[in-house]
Design an enzyme around this catalytic site. Sequence first.
Site, PDB file in Angstrom:
ATOM      1  N   SER A  81       0.848  -1.191   0.000  1.00 17.88           N
ATOM      2  CA  SER A  81       0.000   0.000   0.000  1.00 17.88           C
ATOM      3  C   SER A  81       0.881   1.237   0.000  1.00 17.88           C
ATOM      4  O   SER A  81       2.042   1.192   0.426  1.00 17.88           O
ATOM      5  CB  SER A  81      -0.898   0.017   1.241  1.00 17.88           C
ATOM      6  N   TYR A  97      -2.306  -0.597  10.280  1.00 17.43           N
ATOM      7  CA  TYR A  97      -2.345  -0.972   8.869  1.00 17.43           C
ATOM      8  C   TYR A  97      -1.055  -0.528   8.179  1.00 17.43           C
ATOM      9  O   TYR A  97      -0.448  -1.291   7.410  1.00 17.43           O
ATOM     10  CB  TYR A  97      -3.566  -0.342   8.199  1.00 17.43           C
TER      11      TYR A  97
END
Length: 274
Positions: A134, A147
């Site tokens: 990501s 995350y």
Amino acid sequence: MSTKNKVALVTGASSGIGEAIAQKLSTAGYKVYGTSRRGGGEVGQRTFKMLPLDVTQDASVDAVVRQLIQLEGRIDLLVNNAGFGVAPAGAEESSIAQAQAIFDTNFFGMVRMIRSVVPHMRRQGSGRIINIGSVVGFLPSPYMALYSATKYAVAGYSESLDHELRTQGIRVSVVEPPYINTPFEANSMQPDTPLDMYREIRAGMEQRLKDGIAGAEGPEVVADIVLKAATATQPKTHYAPGMAGRLRLLRRFAPASLLDAGVRKDLRLDAIAR
């Protein structure tokens, strides 16, 4: 690089980015097996098979890889996409158990898959591994600390592993997309130890995330990059599609103070705090 007779295994392929990747690879000529915890589910327009898999369980991982080797005799491409997020929250609003849970899927799930698949690729003398990271794996987002941490781990592991396996005919890449228009929010875990002091900040960040996802490109942009990485003669270690590519350049060349101010302005952190 030809895709004829190549076998691909894509985790987390029941929807969103994973489904788009599996479909793209299938259209390009790969024989694709997707996985999810529930297995097949609704077939729809899929041109690939689905298998049940829980990446947090060693036995489940080994069983799927063993099944695929029995069916096809080889695995040429592994795409590690399975994962989930924690809804925007203060870092202290998640317990240690919740932190361990997200790492168990997003990071250790990937590690389990790689440990199970690599021996077969090594015997073949070839293989590709693509891990879905990501943009927050190189540009961390406030109120998404856990995350971000899992995606930093994915990036570091991928880069190290590529050096280790390159001489054995196996290449490893990490794809680091920005916001993508998928049901990400629906698959996000709520913080399990919420604090009232973060309530308004949480609401503001959740709305900002919704807005970002609503205006983002679809999962096909990630699928295109995965196919590019899978078929490149000389694959890169990092791929950052769309806006993520520009953010990576900023991260590399922009002054830290300017980037810091940009993050706070984009996420409206100071306005939220007031």
